[in-house]
Design a protein around this motif. Structure first.
Motif, mmCIF file in Angstrom:
data_model
loop_
_atom_site.group_PDB
_atom_site.id
_atom_site.type_symbol
_atom_site.label_atom_id
_atom_site.label_comp_id
_atom_site.label_asym_id
_atom_site.label_seq_id
_atom_site.Cartn_x
_atom_site.Cartn_y
_atom_site.Cartn_z
ATOM 1 N N ALA A 291 26.575 21.148 29.026
ATOM 2 C CA ALA A 291 26.139 22.237 28.141
ATOM 3 C C ALA A 291 25.667 21.685 26.798
ATOM 4 C CB ALA A 291 27.278 23.235 27.939
ATOM 5 N N ILE A 292 26.370 20.679 26.255
ATOM 6 C CA ILE A 292 25.962 20.065 24.986
ATOM 7 C C ILE A 292 24.605 19.391 25.144
ATOM 8 C CG2 ILE A 292 26.517 18.202 23.370
ATOM 9 C CD1 ILE A 292 29.489 18.900 23.839
ATOM 10 N N LEU A 293 24.429 18.677 26.246
ATOM 11 C CA LEU A 293 23.152 18.002 26.500
ATOM 12 C C LEU A 293 22.009 19.008 26.597
ATOM 13 C CD1 LEU A 293 21.411 15.528 27.315
ATOM 14 C CD2 LEU A 293 22.163 15.945 29.681
ATOM 15 N N LEU A 294 22.197 20.056 27.410
ATOM 16 C CA LEU A 294 21.114 21.017 27.626
ATOM 17 C C LEU A 294 20.808 21.814 26.363
ATOM 18 C CD1 LEU A 294 22.079 22.289 31.194
ATOM 19 C CD2 LEU A 294 20.359 20.574 30.577
ATOM 20 N N ALA A 295 21.859 22.174 25.606
ATOM 21 C CA ALA A 295 21.625 22.915 24.362
ATOM 22 C C ALA A 295 20.817 22.074 23.382
ATOM 23 C CB ALA A 295 22.960 23.325 23.743
ATOM 24 N N GLY A 296 21.146 20.778 23.287
ATOM 25 C CA GLY A 296 20.390 19.909 22.394
ATOM 26 C C GLY A 296 18.956 19.739 22.835
ATOM 27 N N LEU A 297 18.748 19.529 24.122
ATOM 28 C CA LEU A 297 17.384 19.368 24.634
ATOM 29 C C LEU A 297 16.567 20.640 24.445
ATOM 30 C CD1 LEU A 297 18.147 17.438 27.961
ATOM 31 C CD2 LEU A 297 17.301 16.490 25.805
ATOM 32 N N ARG B 153 20.939 9.996 15.985
ATOM 33 C CA ARG B 153 21.136 10.806 14.787
ATOM 34 C C ARG B 153 20.579 12.209 14.932
ATOM 35 N NH1 ARG B 153 17.736 10.345 10.516
ATOM 36 N NH2 ARG B 153 16.990 8.360 11.360
ATOM 37 N N ASN B 154 19.588 12.399 15.813
ATOM 38 C CA ASN B 154 19.061 13.754 16.036
ATOM 39 C C ASN B 154 19.198 14.166 17.502
ATOM 40 O OD1 ASN B 154 17.128 12.294 17.358
ATOM 41 N ND2 ASN B 154 15.408 12.895 16.047
ATOM 42 N N GLY B 155 20.070 13.478 18.238
ATOM 43 C CA GLY B 155 20.252 13.758 19.651
ATOM 44 C C GLY B 155 21.174 14.928 19.926
ATOM 45 N N PRO B 156 21.415 15.214 21.203
ATOM 46 C CA PRO B 156 22.233 16.378 21.571
ATOM 47 C C PRO B 156 23.632 16.375 20.962
ATOM 48 C CG PRO B 156 21.014 15.593 23.481
ATOM 49 C CD PRO B 156 20.787 14.588 22.396
ATOM 50 N N GLN B 157 24.313 15.221 20.960
ATOM 51 C CA GLN B 157 25.672 15.210 20.414
ATOM 52 C C GLN B 157 25.660 15.415 18.905
ATOM 53 O OE1 GLN B 157 28.766 14.943 22.261
ATOM 54 N NE2 GLN B 157 29.285 15.798 20.264
ATOM 55 N N ALA B 158 24.720 14.794 18.214
ATOM 56 C CA ALA B 158 24.622 14.971 16.769
ATOM 57 C C ALA B 158 24.294 16.423 16.418
ATOM 58 C CB ALA B 158 23.563 14.033 16.197
ATOM 59 N N ARG B 159 23.426 17.053 17.194
ATOM 60 C CA ARG B 159 23.094 18.466 16.958
ATOM 61 C C ARG B 159 24.316 19.350 17.186
ATOM 62 N NH1 ARG B 159 17.448 19.741 17.093
ATOM 63 N NH2 ARG B 159 16.178 17.843 17.307
ATOM 64 N N ASP B 160 25.092 19.008 18.214
ATOM 65 C CA ASP B 160 26.290 19.790 18.492
ATOM 66 C C ASP B 160 27.298 19.657 17.354
ATOM 67 O OD1 ASP B 160 27.530 21.440 20.727
ATOM 68 O OD2 ASP B 160 29.133 19.980 20.374
#
Length: 727
Positions: free
Chosen positions: A471-477, A489-496
């Motif tokens: 879910a974190i991956l898809l939300a970031g993408l 720095r701007n990837g899915p985990q950082a956005r989460d």
């Protein structure tokens, strides 16, 4: 000045064991274990320290069996040891007989503990003077002479003279024997009957292609930082001749339905009855059975209503050993902190939000009793919602309310897909190269790539319900735009992380990091001086709600051992189940600068393991804050190192680290060297995941830090690319 409630800050100037005891009164769940009973230590005269043991005869305290640190023992013909202890007017007497078929000793004189050898931890009765001696026997063909390393943990005022000892190594048919005498003066002990001393002996063995194994005199690990985890001995006359005929150890509580005590004894005691007693009452019984050179038993105990005291282990009716179970309240608190919730599923479609409960609801009820769950949902713009009207990110704030107890919070990312994914009909377009370690011919992998990708597809389907990572991956993408640079720095985990940081602030649920502030000894007497700052990020093992855990490693441990480091050391604690959040670390740094007299041009960032990763991330996010960076066994984003090119960086890693592989550091070092970054790299070739002890005990590290200033770095730029260690 009283500590604030709830605890936000613990400020420690000259950190001592007494101040730690005070900290434990703040954290009720960190109740110290009851002290172990003292064991009589016989007086033994006329012992020559020469590596020949005939003069011992049958005298001294005899430990005929040691505890294996790992749960599974290797064959006793390969590695075994016994310990003999005594005393005379000059000092503590130690004899260790080791069986070791293959000797492999450390190549470095300052890291003898990494390979085969013996470690002795010795302290006075109250633990305020503690010294560690490490011995390599000199029987490895590459190292034909015995070597000794000394680590002095005594407070500064006791360090007028360096610790000394007299030792000798003798070769035997099956291994070697160590004899040593440690002078009483080093420990501040007056030798007389009734005086107390603490001892731990550890026998290390590292065979080729195996991890270090360790036999311990005292069953509990951690003597390097805590003298209470040593055997307590009381000096007695020559007639006292106790024998340690059994050792007992305990692990974690098993689902908080039972506890377990494991007992080891010489094989001659096989068939004998074993009892575990609490204050004289029998709480478990069993029988010793043969296992190699030992006789062993594993006994199950009921969970106590409150706490067991020090448990006595009796073999054949005679007291043979003692053991203390882990603190029940602390263990239960840790287990509650780590309870995970599961949505079914985390990735969903349609407007209705999925249901949630604990991943293991039966275990959760064992821990906290009956409970109810209330969930508030928020959309990607932080608005509270009752339905998922649009595809994309949603945040679920889950409140677990026990019938009797403190409510718990969990913060979970969900992703709403625009429509249901028909997994059976979907075809994934991908090429996957299987790792060579699987033993599959690459040509076969290519021939069967369709089946491999199909298995990946079904793994993705399972992940929609198993955990929140997908879910974190898809939300970031979903939130990214084509052409954005692919950086951590701007990837899915950082956005989460950024989403939850902002949402928690808006709903007033952002809890800042608790921390320990360790101040230089002269901080209060130098009111006009501005001090350099070390910001230390711990590893995953120190997460939780007991802030004193941050003192276990790194600069705060060195300060606790008595080293007067000329820095303000700030050691925050990351909550259980979380990783370091760069925005929260930045908030803490701002707070600390406002509270303490900090030189803003001498702020140094360091961390180990999870904190090593955190150090790379924080420095990359806020490069203008730091004068130097010291990531220990961590990793970061090699594509983003240009932001920290001019920050002097000293990277360290263990060459045999199988938790965080050295390649994680190699990639960062190589990327910095490629662009002329100010980086140096130290690889400890024989070190496993613990490369931090050697790093933070090195006085040159702190000297190097003090040379670096923001905007005026003294570390020169790299002149060569590559990943080879610089020293």
């Amino acid at each position: 000045m009283p500590l604030p409630q709830p605890l936000r800050l613990v400020s420690i100037a000259a950190l001592t064991l007494a101040s730690l005891a005070a900290l434990n009164t703040v954290h009720a769940q960190t109740k110290p274990a009851p002290p172990p009973p003292a064991i009589a230590l016989p007086q033994v005269g006329q012992i020559q320290i020469d590596g020949a043991t005939d003069d011992w005869a049958d005298r001294g305290l005899r430990a005929n069996v040691l505890t294996e640190a790992a749960p599974d023992r290797r064959p006793y013909g390969d590695h075994d040891a016994t310990v003999r202890l005594g005393w005379d007017d000059e000092g503590l007497l130690v004899r260790v007989d080791v069986i070791d078929g293959t000797l492999a000793e450390s190549d470095r004189d300052n890291t003898l503990w990494l390979r085969d050898g013996i470690e002795l931890f010795i302290a006075n009765g109250d633990g305020t003077r503690r010294v560690q001696f490490i011995y390599a026997p000199g029987l490895d063909p590459n190292h034909p002479q015995p070597r000794t390393q000394t680590i002095d943990h005594r407070p500064a005022e006791a360090r007028a003279d360096a610790p000394t000892q007299t030792s000798a190594i003798g070769k035997t048919d099956q291994g070697y024997v160590l004899e040593a005498r440690v002078p009483w003066a080093q420990l501040g002990i007056t030798p007389a009957e009734g005086a107390e001393v603490r001892v731990q002996a550890q026998v290390n063995d590292v065979d080729e292609e195996s991890r270090k194994r360790q036999l311990r005199l005292y069953p509990i690990a951690g003597a390097n930082s805590d003298s209470s985890k040593m055997m307590l001995l009381r000096l007695a006359d020559a007639n006292a001749a106790p024998t340690v005929t059994a050792v007992a150890s305990s692990g974690a509580y098993e689902r908080f339905r039972r506890a377990r005590v494991n007992v080891g004894a010489p094989a001659a005691l096989a068939g004998k009855a074993v009892e575990v007693r609490d204050a004289g009452k029998v709480v478990a019984t069993g029988k010793l059975t043969t296992q190699g050179r030992l006789a062993t038993a594993s006994l199950v105990l009921p969970i106590p209503r409150d706490e067991y005291g020090t448990l006595e282990v009796a073999v054949d009716g005679e007291a043979a050993s003692s053991v203390t179970l882990p603190d029940l309240t602390e263990s239960r608190t840790s287990a509650i902190e780590n309870l995970e919730v599961r949505f079914t599923p985390f990735v969903f479609h349609g407007k209705q939000f999925p249901q949630v409960d604990f991943e293991d609801f039966r275990f959760a009820e064992d821990l906290i009793g009956p409970y109810t769950i209330e969930t508030t949902f928020y959309d990607a713009k932080f608005n509270p919602v009752t339905s998922a009207e649009a595809p994309g990110r949603y945040g679920a704030v889950v409140s677990i309310v026990p019938d009797d107890g403190q409510p718990l919070k969990r913060y979970v990312t969900l992703y709403r897909a625009p429509e249901e994914v028909k997994w059976r009909k979907e075809t994934l377009q991908a090429t996957i190269e299987l790792p060579p370690g699987l033993g599959i011919d690459p040509a076969v992998g290519r021939d069967r790539s369709e089946e491999i990708v199909d298995n990946v597809k079904w793994s993705l389907r399972q992940m929609t319900s198993q955990n929140g990572h997908l879910a974190i991956l898809l939300a970031g993408l979903h939130e990214m735009q084509p052409g954005e640079p692919a950086l951590q720095r701007n990837g899915p985990q950082a956005r989460d992380d950024a989403y939850w940081y902002e949402l928690k602030k808006r709903i007033d649920q952002l809890e800042p990091y608790e921390y320990v502030a360790t101040l230089p000894h002269s901080y209060e007497t130098s009111p006009d001086k501005k001090w350099p700052l070390i910001l230390f990020l711990h590893g995953s093992g120190e997460r939780g709600s007991d802030v004193t855990k941050v003192l276990k490693h790194g600069p705060p441990k060195e300060a606790r051992a008595g080293r007067d480091l000329p820095f303000v050391i700030i050691s925050p604690q990351c909550p259980a189940r979380h990783r370091w959040n760069v925005q929260m670390v930045r908030d803490l740094l701002d707070e600390v600068k406002a509270k303490y007299r900090i030189d803003p041009d001498r702020v140094y960032l360091t961390g180990l393991s999870m904190g090593g990763f955190g150090s790379w991330s924080v420095a990359t996010a806020y490069p203008n804050e730091f004068a130097a960076l010291v990531p220990v066994c961590g990793g970061g984003d090699p594509k983003d190192v240009a932001r920290i090119k001019d920050i002097p960086t000293w990277v360290t890693h263990g060459g045999k680290d199988e938790v965080v592989f050295p390649e994680d550091s190699y990639r960062m070092v190589a990327a910095l060297r490629e662009i002329g970054g100010r980086v140096r790299f130290t690889l400890f070739p024989e070190a496993d995941h613990d490369s931090w002890t050697a790093t933070y005990s090195n006085p040159q590290l702190y000297e190097w830090m003090l040379q670096q200033r923001r905007g005026a770095p003294q570390q020169p730029p790299a002149t060569t690319a590559g990943t080879q260690p610089s020293e």
